[in-house]
Write a protein that holds these residues in place. Structure first.
Motif, PDB file in Angstrom:
ATOM      1  N   HIS A   1      64.846   1.642   7.031  1.00  0.00           N
ATOM      2  CA  HIS A   1      66.278   2.535   7.068  1.00  0.00           C
ATOM      3  C   HIS A   1      66.832   2.124   8.601  1.00  0.00           C
ATOM      4  O   HIS A   1      66.341   3.278   9.308  1.00  0.00           O
TER       5      HIS A   1
ATOM      6  N   SER B   1      74.342   4.975   4.702  1.00  0.00           N
ATOM      7  CA  SER B   1      73.338   4.320   3.978  1.00  0.00           C
ATOM      8  C   SER B   1      72.578   5.324   3.208  1.00  0.00           C
ATOM      9  O   SER B   1      72.274   6.559   3.924  1.00  0.00           O
TER      10      SER B   1
ATOM     11  N   SER C   1      66.144   8.317  14.339  1.00  0.00           N
ATOM     12  CA  SER C   1      66.878   6.972  14.273  1.00  0.00           C
ATOM     13  C   SER C   1      65.955   5.720  14.146  1.00  0.00           C
ATOM     14  O   SER C   1      66.348   4.594  13.981  1.00  0.00           O
TER      15      SER C   1
ATOM     16  N   SER D   1      68.988   2.875  10.674  1.00  0.00           N
ATOM     17  CA  SER D   1      70.242   3.947  10.998  1.00  0.00           C
ATOM     18  C   SER D   1      69.727   4.995  11.519  1.00  0.00           C
ATOM     19  O   SER D   1      68.487   5.296  11.588  1.00  0.00           O
TER      20      SER D   1
ATOM     21  N   GLY E   1      71.752   8.258   5.793  1.00  0.00           N
ATOM     22  CA  GLY E   1      71.917   7.783   7.249  1.00  0.00           C
ATOM     23  C   GLY E   1      73.535   8.350   7.607  1.00  0.00           C
ATOM     24  O   GLY E   1      74.496   8.721   7.087  1.00  0.00           O
TER      25      GLY E   1
ATOM     26  N   ASP F   1      75.572   6.449   8.673  1.00  0.00           N
ATOM     27  CA  ASP F   1      76.705   5.425   8.555  1.00  0.00           C
ATOM     28  C   ASP F   1      76.881   5.418   7.012  1.00  0.00           C
ATOM     29  O   ASP F   1      77.371   4.321   6.358  1.00  0.00           O
TER      30      ASP F   1
END
Length: 487
Positions: free
Chosen positions: A385, A408, A365, A387, A404, A406
């Motif tokens: 990135h 993404s 993350s 996320s 990701g 979320d």
């Protein structure tokens, strides 16, 4: 003749004994308060005695004395010369005494130099002799400390990225009634398998996206899938602690591998050996013999859940990523850890091997990092990135995909770590916005199709935009002037 040689030998011994007695009397006849000159004389006598006892009979003198003698252009007497003069009745005693005095002075000089260097190193300040010597060696009149010297660094030249066409959504496949957590493409590139939280494994046609088969047998979510390229087998693992081997000719379970103490989150097949590697919540990776179902190794060392496993045919043959934020490279033959990579600060959720280069990438993350095998040398970091990255995939064209939690999506150039496309996944109509998450991904065998498993219970297939060119989608590469962050 023999009596003459014996008489000359006794004279030599008598002379040496007298010289020793004189030096001893001179040493102990001084006052109790030793002056600096007397101390120097005692050092001379001590060094002379040690030199006679240790170095006179040797054929090769110490290198430091030889270098000093060569620099001063003095001719030292070696052991063969002394023996030759003694044999022919020469005055070897005077020669020995003269050269010993010269060599004592040389040794004392080297001792003073060593004491000055040690004193300068202790106080972090160069002495006057060292300053003068450094100035003479450099040819300049002024001495510059080592920490203040200007060293020209090599200019940082960023790698120019290769142009890649942007990717777009091609097909959406629905059929699961739970999150899609695992994907695997068969070696013939005809179909692919998906595992879901609904405890089923579905086989899909890759060209048309139609459902071909549904396999049931797990009693908990399916977390990992792998299709063997050497046998007609499909391997699956789940949170029910079970690892199953499915025969694709009969569509039944033919083997089960028991040993994990908790849920199994990931598995990988060795490309050349009949070996299966699984990892899970019990913080270990287990190596299984595919045919006998025996456990070969228990790769212990992680302190958290083993979330991802990758296998290759060259050392390190097994690479694991864990929730303890470390990546470990394992020696498969010995069953021991070769290297532990501690660069990540958060849980490592995915590892992707490059299909042609000898390297891999790991995602967490906080960042995505690229490594070089076999030692696990850090290469570069993929920044941008922000996320929780659940999945990584790399194709042979040098395109790396990161998905990701979320929803993404990022597409990267492998060589330059340049992100050439940023997009979001398309949520299925009727789903919540919170279900826009990507859990797993894989490229097909050609690298022209990207398959993603998502939280909206769908499987999405992506492809490159055929109409895109370098003029319509130019590379907006803006390298920073400073050197790239290494860690």
């Amino acid at each position: 003749m023999a009596s003459t040689q014996h008489r000359e030998g006794s004279v030599e011994l008598r002379t040496l004994a007298r010289a020793t007695v004189d030096s001893t009397r001179a040493l102990f006849n001084g006052s109790s308060v030793v002056q600096n000159d007397a101390l120097t004389e005692s050092q001379k006598v001590k060094i002379a005695a040690k030199y006679r006892a240790e170095y006179l009979s040797s054929f090769n003198l110490p290198r430091s004395i030889e270098q000093t003698a060569n620099s001063k252009q003095t001719q030292l007497v070696t052991a063969p010369q002394v023996r030759k003069q003694i044999a022919y009745g020469g005055t070897s005693t005077s020669i020995i005494q003269t050269n010993v005095e010269e060599q004592v002075q040389q040794v004392l000089g080297s001792m003073r130099g060593k004491e000055q260097k040690a004193r300068a190193k202790k106080h972090k300040t160069p002495t006057r002799e060292l300053v003068q010597a450094a100035a003479q060696r450099s040819g300049a009149g002024e001495y510059v400390p080592a920490g203040q010297q200007i060293v020209r660094k090599r200019n940082y030249e960023p790698v120019k990225p290769v142009w890649h066409a942007p990717w777009k959504l091609m097909r959406v496949i629905s059929g699961h009634i739970g999150w899609v957590r695992a994907l695997a493409v068969e070696p013939g590139n005809q179909w692919f398998a998906s595992g879901s939280v609904d405890r089923t494994i579905k086989i899909w046609d890759l060209a048309s996206g139609t459902l071909k088969l549904t396999l049931t047998g797990h009693i908990s979510p399916v977390r990992g899938l792998a299709v063997s390229g050497r046998h007609p087998y499909l391997f699956s693992c789940g949170e029910d602690k079970q690892v199953k081997c499915w025969d694709l000719e009969t569509n039944k379970v033919v083997r089960q591998y028991h040993g994990h103490l908790s849920g199994v989150y990931t598995l990988a097949l060795h490309p050349t050996l009949d070996v299966l590697v699984t990892g899970g919540r019990d913080s270990v990776a287990r190596v299984w013999d595919m045919r006998t179902k025996q456990q070969i190794h228990v790769l212990a060392g992680h302190r958290g859940t083993v979330a991802t496993v990758a296998c290759q045919d060259a050392d390190p043959q097994v690479i694991t990523g864990s929730m303890d934020s470390t990546v470990r490279l394992w020696d498969l033959a010995a069953g021991k850890s070769m290297t532990t990579l501690t660069h990540h600060k958060k849980a490592v959720r995915s590892i992707a091997l490059h299909p042609s280069e000898f390297g891999f990438a790991s995602a967490s993350s906080d960042s995505i990092r690229q490594w070089r095998c076999p030692r696990g040398d850090f290469v570069q970091s993929f920044d941008g990135h922000s996320s929780i990255v659940n999945t990584l995939s790399v194709n042979s064209d040098g395109v790396m995909f990161s998905g990701g939690d979320d929803g993404s999506m990022r597409f990267w150039d492998w060589r330059s770590a340049y992100c050439f496309q940023q997009t979001e996944t398309v949520v299925q109509p009727g789903s919540l916005d919170s279900e826009a998450g990507i859990f797993c991904s894989t490229f097909d065998r050609t690298g022209f199709r990207l398959i993603t498993g998502e939280a909206d219970k769908t499987i999405k297939i992506w492809k490159e935009d055929d109409e895109a060119t370098e003029e319509t989608h130019p590379v907006d590469f803006r390298p920073s002037l400073s050197r790239r962050l290494r860690y």
